[in-house]
Scaffold this motif. Structure first.
Motif, PDB file in Angstrom:
ATOM      1  N   PHE A 100       0.840  -1.206   0.000  1.00 47.20           N
ATOM      2  CA  PHE A 100       0.000   0.000   0.000  1.00 47.20           C
ATOM      3  C   PHE A 100       0.872   1.251   0.000  1.00 47.20           C
ATOM      4  N   ASP A 101       1.954   1.223   0.779  1.00 50.93           N
ATOM      5  CA  ASP A 101       2.889   2.352   0.782  1.00 50.93           C
ATOM      6  C   ASP A 101       3.554   2.519  -0.584  1.00 50.93           C
ATOM      7  N   SER A 123      -6.888   3.487  -5.415  1.00 52.30           N
ATOM      8  CA  SER A 123      -6.986   3.165  -6.838  1.00 52.30           C
ATOM      9  C   SER A 123      -5.661   2.654  -7.381  1.00 52.30           C
ATOM     10  N   ARG A 124      -4.587   3.308  -6.981  1.00 52.67           N
ATOM     11  CA  ARG A 124      -3.274   2.863  -7.455  1.00 52.67           C
ATOM     12  C   ARG A 124      -2.902   1.509  -6.857  1.00 52.67           C
ATOM     13  N   PHE A 125      -3.344   1.275  -5.636  1.00 53.81           N
ATOM     14  CA  PHE A 125      -3.113  -0.008  -4.984  1.00 53.81           C
ATOM     15  C   PHE A 125      -3.801  -1.125  -5.773  1.00 53.81           C
ATOM     16  N   VAL A 126      -5.060  -0.913  -6.144  1.00 51.22           N
ATOM     17  CA  VAL A 126      -5.786  -1.903  -6.948  1.00 51.22           C
ATOM     18  C   VAL A 126      -5.092  -2.087  -8.292  1.00 51.22           C
ATOM     19  N   TYR A 132      -7.574  -6.225  -7.942  1.00 49.07           N
ATOM     20  CA  TYR A 132      -8.685  -6.035  -7.007  1.00 49.07           C
ATOM     21  C   TYR A 132      -8.778  -7.177  -6.014  1.00 49.07           C
ATOM     22  N   GLY A 133      -8.427  -8.386  -6.463  1.00 43.04           N
ATOM     23  CA  GLY A 133      -8.519  -9.547  -5.578  1.00 43.04           C
ATOM     24  C   GLY A 133      -7.638  -9.430  -4.354  1.00 43.04           C
ATOM     25  N   PHE A 134      -6.395  -8.992  -4.519  1.00 49.48           N
ATOM     26  CA  PHE A 134      -5.480  -8.833  -3.385  1.00 49.48           C
ATOM     27  C   PHE A 134      -5.755  -7.564  -2.596  1.00 49.48           C
ATOM     28  N   SER A 171     -12.688  -1.801 -12.420  1.00 50.25           N
ATOM     29  CA  SER A 171     -12.080  -1.167 -13.591  1.00 50.25           C
ATOM     30  C   SER A 171     -11.885   0.326 -13.411  1.00 50.25           C
ATOM     31  N   GLU A 172     -12.599   0.943 -12.430  1.00 47.76           N
ATOM     32  CA  GLU A 172     -12.429   2.369 -12.184  1.00 47.76           C
ATOM     33  C   GLU A 172     -11.038   2.697 -11.673  1.00 47.76           C
ATOM     34  N   ALA A 173     -10.362   1.691 -11.114  1.00 46.16           N
ATOM     35  CA  ALA A 173      -9.028   1.929 -10.562  1.00 46.16           C
ATOM     36  C   ALA A 173      -7.982   2.071 -11.651  1.00 46.16           C
ATOM     37  N   PHE A 174      -8.350   1.719 -12.884  1.00 45.38           N
ATOM     38  CA  PHE A 174      -7.386   1.754 -13.978  1.00 45.38           C
ATOM     39  C   PHE A 174      -7.690   2.918 -14.908  1.00 45.38           C
ATOM     40  N   SER A 175      -6.844   3.926 -14.868  1.00 46.20           N
ATOM     41  CA  SER A 175      -7.017   5.057 -15.784  1.00 46.20           C
ATOM     42  C   SER A 175      -6.402   4.701 -17.124  1.00 46.20           C
TER      43      SER A 175
END
Length: 511
Positions: free
Chosen positions: A391-392, A399-402, A407-409, A426-430
């Motif tokens: 996460f850090d 969003s960047r973490f996903v 998304y699973g992890f 899919s929103e996490a991917f720009s």
């Protein structure tokens, strides 16, 4: 104080982050006996039962009388040291060696250890004393009650590795099951200054490229100082700034030291890593040591290399107690690092394009190993620290973490941390996210064009209905048992008209 001494403690951390299991139970044998006849010591080791008790009682009485009546005169120093060496043999096993572990026995050993003008006698007594405090918890408080704090700390000022090892071990043992005043040892008796000076000596030793032979006593003394450093900084957090100057020396030893170890985090490497865990790595005065201008990534490269080696060596049941601290230190180093170091750490620890040819976590790479262990059911502290690290590495952005781990992890970690999760994965991917423009499955993190689709035929309507019924029953049971409190999604779907009840004579059209 911690009430167990079976394994090095963690204070939440040291019992988990220490060197291999059982290390702390080693007896103090820092040099080959020279004063006592070896055959005599061998015979002593064979004694047991009443014979051992009689011999132990005789030696304790003899050494106690020597303190008051000078029964063993200075010119008969070898006899006194032989008696202490023989007593050390009996003291390896507390059975039938009771006189050693009494208040009087501990006082006798303490006085020989700190009041004797002979350094040999002092060290022989210290070995007996350390073994006694290791084996019997009550002996630690007996020693503390004697009030020898100043003399113990003075012993650490000696430029001698035997004295460093023995005095450090003694103070370390008193951090368990006693009311010792650690803050007083630092403020009044300058314990931190002495320990930092010893670490400086070790750093100089390991920076000397001209050394021909290794000195085992150097590594033993170093490990004991580091273990003591960890315990003090854990239990006396208000005095952590007193040890900040130890950071440059620890980093120097960690990066320059050459150690003969069986496993990558064996002593003293593991204790070197652990010692950094409680120290202030954000202090301005240590930044040039953590990220030296000549090679900014010297420390981070060393830590990641140790992690790479460790994942290939340690078994599942060992990971919690060995690797967790290392990942915690990597997280700290990343958190204070300049941008160039941050980028390189992320390149080594976050999934790459090669990892995305499969579902994330399935390749043989280090990032995949981290992902797999971020859900390790038998290592809760390890999985938590890995998730926090990842996460850090994602700038603490959900969003960047996903995007980085899939998304699973990511979803479980974000939910447990009460961090808002993107409604749609899919929103996490720009459009410009990631290192590649190839479409990615947001749940698994795999490239879509690398996915293998199953050849299994699609379920019939009847099969779908049966599976829906099973799912409905499962959710109802979970709700009835209080395991979950959410609305049954199958019931909701039926109420919303998204399910159709099929007649019993329904037949699916087949082309």
């Amino acid at each position: 104080m911690v009430k167990q001494l079976d394994r090095p403690r963690s204070g939440g951390l040291w019992r988990i982050f220490s060197s291999p299991k059982g290390q702390q139970s080693h007896f103090v044998e820092t040099e080959i006996p020279s004063m006592a006849n070896k055959s005599q010591l061998s015979q002593a080791a064979m004694l047991s039962g009443p014979a051992k008790l009689t011999a132990t009682t005789g030696l304790v009485d003899k050494l106690t009388r020597d303190l008051t009546s000078v029964n063993l005169l200075p010119h008969r120093l070898s006899e006194r040291d032989a008696a202490l060496e023989e007593l050390k043999v009996y003291g390896r096993d507390p059975r039938n060696a009771d006189p050693i572990f009494t208040r009087e026995g501990i006082e006798m050993l303490t006085r020989h250890a700190f009041d004797s003008p002979s350094s040999t006698t002092s060290r022989n007594a210290l070995r007996c004393l350390c073994n006694a405090l290791l084996l019997k918890a009550e002996c630690r408080q007996f020693f503390v009650d004697l009030g020898y704090e100043a003399k113990v700390c003075n012993k650490l000022k000696n430029d001698n590795r035997d004295d460093e090892f023995l005095a450090s071990r003694l103070v370390f043992l008193t951090t368990y099951d006693t009311d010792t005043k650690l803050e007083q040892l630092i403020d009044k008796y300058h314990l931190a200054d002495s320990m930092i000076k010893n670490l400086e000596r070790h750093a100089k030793y390991h920076s000397d490229g001209g050394r021909v032979t290794a000195d085992p006593m150097q590594d033993m003394a170093l490990a004991e100082t580091l273990k003591l450093l960890f315990n003090i900084t854990h239990h006396c957090k208000q005095k952590v700034p007193s040890f900040t100057q130890a950071v440059p020396h620890i980093v120097t030893i960690l990066c320059n030291g050459s150690f003969q170890v069986d496993k990558p985090l064996d002593s003293p490497i593991g204790p070197l890593v652990n010692a950094l865990l409680n120290l202030d790595l954000g202090a301005k005065e240590v930044q040039s040591s953590l990220y030296p201008p000549a090679k900014l990534t010297a420390l981070s490269d060393r830590l990641v290399s140790l992690l790479e080696q460790s994942r290939a060596v340690y078994q599942q049941e060992e990971l919690e107690s060995t690797v967790t601290a290392l990942i915690g230190v990597i997280q700290m180093v990343h958190g204070h690092a300049p941008q160039d170091v941050v980028v390189l750490i992320r390149q080594k620890l976050l999934p790459t394009e090669a990892d995305r040819k499969e579902v994330l976590g399935r390749s043989a790479s280090l990032p995949s190993w981290l992902l797999k262990n971020s859900t390790n059911p038998v290592a809760p502290k390890l999985r938590d620290i890995i998730s926090n690290l990842l996460f850090d590495l994602s700038d603490k952005d959900a969003s960047r973490f996903v995007e980085n781990v899939g998304y699973g992890f990511a979803s479980g970690f974000l939910y447990n941390k009460n961090i808002s999760i993107p409604q749609n994965a899919s929103e996490a991917f720009s459009d410009d996210a990631g290192s590649s423009s190839r479409p990615i499955n947001p749940v698994t993190g795999q490239f879509l064009d690398s996915e293998q689709h199953s050849d299994v035929p699609e379920m019939t309507e009847a099969e779908k209905e049966r599976e829906a019924e099973k799912l409905f029953v499962l959710f109802e049971r979970l709700r009835a048992n209080g395991i979950i409190s959410v609305e049954n999604p199958v019931r909701t779907a039926v109420e919303e008209g998204r399910f159709e009840e099929l007649p019993d004579d329904y037949r699916e059209d087949v082309d």
